[in-house]
Design a protein around this motif. Structure first.
Motif, PDB file in Angstrom:
ATOM      1  N   SER A   6       0.551  -1.374  -0.228  1.00 22.46           N
ATOM      2  CA  SER A   6       0.087   0.363  -0.013  1.00 22.46           C
ATOM      3  C   SER A   6       0.616   1.285  -0.408  1.00 22.46           C
ATOM      4  N   ILE A   7       1.703   1.342   0.646  1.00 23.59           N
ATOM      5  CA  ILE A   7       2.692   1.986   0.900  1.00 23.59           C
ATOM      6  C   ILE A   7       3.796   2.671  -0.453  1.00 23.59           C
ATOM      7  N   VAL A   8       3.911   0.945  -1.119  1.00 19.55           N
ATOM      8  CA  VAL A   8       4.863   2.025  -2.690  1.00 19.55           C
ATOM      9  C   VAL A   8       3.727   2.448  -3.119  1.00 19.55           C
ATOM     10  N   ASN A   9       2.752   1.696  -3.233  1.00 18.22           N
ATOM     11  CA  ASN A   9       1.686   2.349  -3.960  1.00 18.22           C
ATOM     12  C   ASN A   9       1.091   3.569  -4.159  1.00 18.22           C
ATOM     13  N   GLN A  10       1.217   4.336  -3.387  1.00 14.43           N
ATOM     14  CA  GLN A  10       1.261   5.773  -2.568  1.00 14.43           C
ATOM     15  C   GLN A  10       2.568   6.355  -3.139  1.00 14.43           C
TER      16      GLN A  10
END
Length: 349
Positions: free
Chosen positions: A57-61
Motif C-alpha cells: 500500500s505504501i509503495v503504491n502511494q
C-alpha cells in the motif's frame, strides 16, 4: 527550508546522527503517507520501514521516501543504522514505547528530541492551513443540516449519529474525534459520551465535534439553551460567551504568549466567580493531531506567531448541575486572527 531540512537543523543542534519517529502523524508530515511504520531521516534521505501488511500500500502511494520491507520490525531499522555507521539517534520520547527505547538503547546513544517535529508542525504551511479550513467548512456545513433537528425529545445519540453521518457526506474522511453531545446534567462532564438521554425543556445542550479532511482536523463546540430559560441560565451562558470573545480578541500576533491568553480567560471568569469551575486548558493546537502544539495553558511560554492554528475554548462546569463550553478554532494572521468555519448559532446574547 523544507520539512526535512527543518528537522535536520534541530537534530544537528543536539549532535545526533539521525531522527527516528514511531508517530503516524510524523509519517504523514514528512512522507505524505499515513500508515503504520517507522520513520527514519538521515540527513537528506528519508526512509519508511513498513511491515508486510502495509508495504504494498505504501509503495503504491509513491511516498517521498525510500520504502523498506521490515520483516523484523525494529531490528530491520537497527541493521540499516549500523550499516550507515549511526552512533546517536534523536528520538521523541513521548511517542516511543519502553520496548522501542530499550531496544535502540542497546546499540545507540539516545538523544532527547521530544516535540522536535511538533514544534516544526506548530507553524502551518499554506497547504496545511487550506486543509484545516476545508475540514472546518465540512464540519460547519454538516452542522447546518443537523441544527434543525435540535429540539426537545431528541436524544444525544441521535444528534451524534446524524452529525457524524453528515460530516462524512460532506467529505470528511472520518470524525476528528469521538463526537460529544451532552444535555442537562451531562454538560457538567467535559468529555461526556452521548447516551439515549433525550433533550428536555430548560436543558443546556453542548455539541463538540470536528472533521478530518486530507489528514487535517477541525474542532469546535456549540452550547445551546433549549426551551424555557431562567435569568441564572442566561447570565451563566453570557458570562462564558463574553469570556471566550474577550480572550480571542486579546491575542496580538508576535506579542502575546500562550500563558497570557490562558490568564486572560481565567481573569475574565474570576469577575463572575466562575474561574474555579474552569478545569481544563484554554486551548490547544489543531492540525494532523486534534491536540498538538501550541497548548494554551498557564505554563506555556510559547510566543503566538502567524500561521499557528489553535482553539480558544473556555468552559465552566458546575458539578451536578450543568456546564457551558464555547470553542472556536482560530488562525493567527499577521495582525489579527481568523475564526475557521464557525457559524454563529448564538441563541442568547
Amino acid at each position: 527550508m523544507t520539512r526535512v531540512e527543518k528537522i535536520n537543523k534541530k537534530v544537528n543542534e543536539i549532535d545526533a546522527d539521525c531522527f527516528v519517529s514511531f508517530d503516524k502523524s510524523d509519517m504523514l508530515y514528512f512522507t505524505q503517507i499515513y500508515e503504520d511504520g517507522i520513520l527514519l531521516i538521515i540527513e537528506h534521505t528519508t526512509y519508511i520501514f513498513a511491515n508486510k501488511l502495509s508495504y504494498d500500500s505504501i509503495v503504491n502511494q509513491k511516498p517521498q521516501a525510500s520504502v523498506i520491507l521490515a520483516n523484523q520490525g525494529i531490528k530491520s531499522l537497527q541493521e540499516l543504522l549500523i550499516e550507515n555507521k549511526i552512533h546517536s539517534i534523536a528520538l521523541d520520547l513521548k511517542n516511543t514505547t519502553a520496548f522501542q527505547y530499550e531496544t535502540l538503547k542497546k546499540n545507540f546513544e539516545i538523544k532527547d528530541a521530544t516535540d522536535f517535529s511538533k514544534q516544526i508542525r506548530m507553524i502551518k504551511e499554506q497547504s496545511e492551513i487550506n486543509a484545516i479550513k476545508r475540514a472546518a467548512i465540512v464540519a460547519r456545513n454538516a452542522f447546518t443540516k443537523v441544527y434543525p433537528m435540535i429540539k426537545i425529545g431528541v436524544s444525544e445519540k441521535e444528534i451524534k449519529d446524524e452529525l457524524d453521518y453528515q460530516m462524512t457526506k460532506f467529505g470528511a474522511q472520518k470524525s476528528a474525534f469521538e463526537t460529544i453531545v451532552a444535555s442537562g446534567i451531562n454538560t457538567s462532564y467535559p468529555h461526556h459520551s452521548p447516551t439515549d438521554k433525550k433533550i428536555e425543556d430548560g436543558d443546556f445542550l453542548m455539541i463538540d465535534f470536528g472533521a478530518c479532511v486530507d489528514g487535517y482536523n477541525s474542532d469546535c463546540t456549540y452550547t445551546f439553551l433549549i426551551g424555557n430559560r431562567t435569568d441564572e441560565e442566561r447570565n451563566f451562558y453570557n458570562e462564558l460567551f463574553y469570556t471566550q470573545t474577550f480572550t480571542r480578541e486579546f491575542i496580538a500576533p508576535n506579542r502575546t504568549h500562550a500563558k497570557d491568553i490562558d490568564k486572560r480567560a481565567r481573569d475574565e471568569l474570576a469577575k463572575y466567580g466562575l474561574d474555579k469551575y474552569f478545569i481544563h486548558l484554554t486551548g490547544h493546537g489543531v492540525g494532523l493531531d486534534i491536540h498538538e502544539l501550541p497548548y494554551i495553558d498557564s505554563s506555556s511560554e510559547t510566543l503566538i506567531v502567524p500561521n499557528m492554528v489553535f482553539t480558544i475554548e473556555p468552559g465552566i462546569y458546575i458539578p451536578g448541575k450543568y456546564g457551558v463550553r464555547i470553542e472556536q478554532t482560530i488562525l493567527i494572521k499577521e495582525n489579527d486572527v481568523e475564526i475557521l468555519g464557525y457559524a454563529p448559532f448564538m441563541e442568547i446574547i
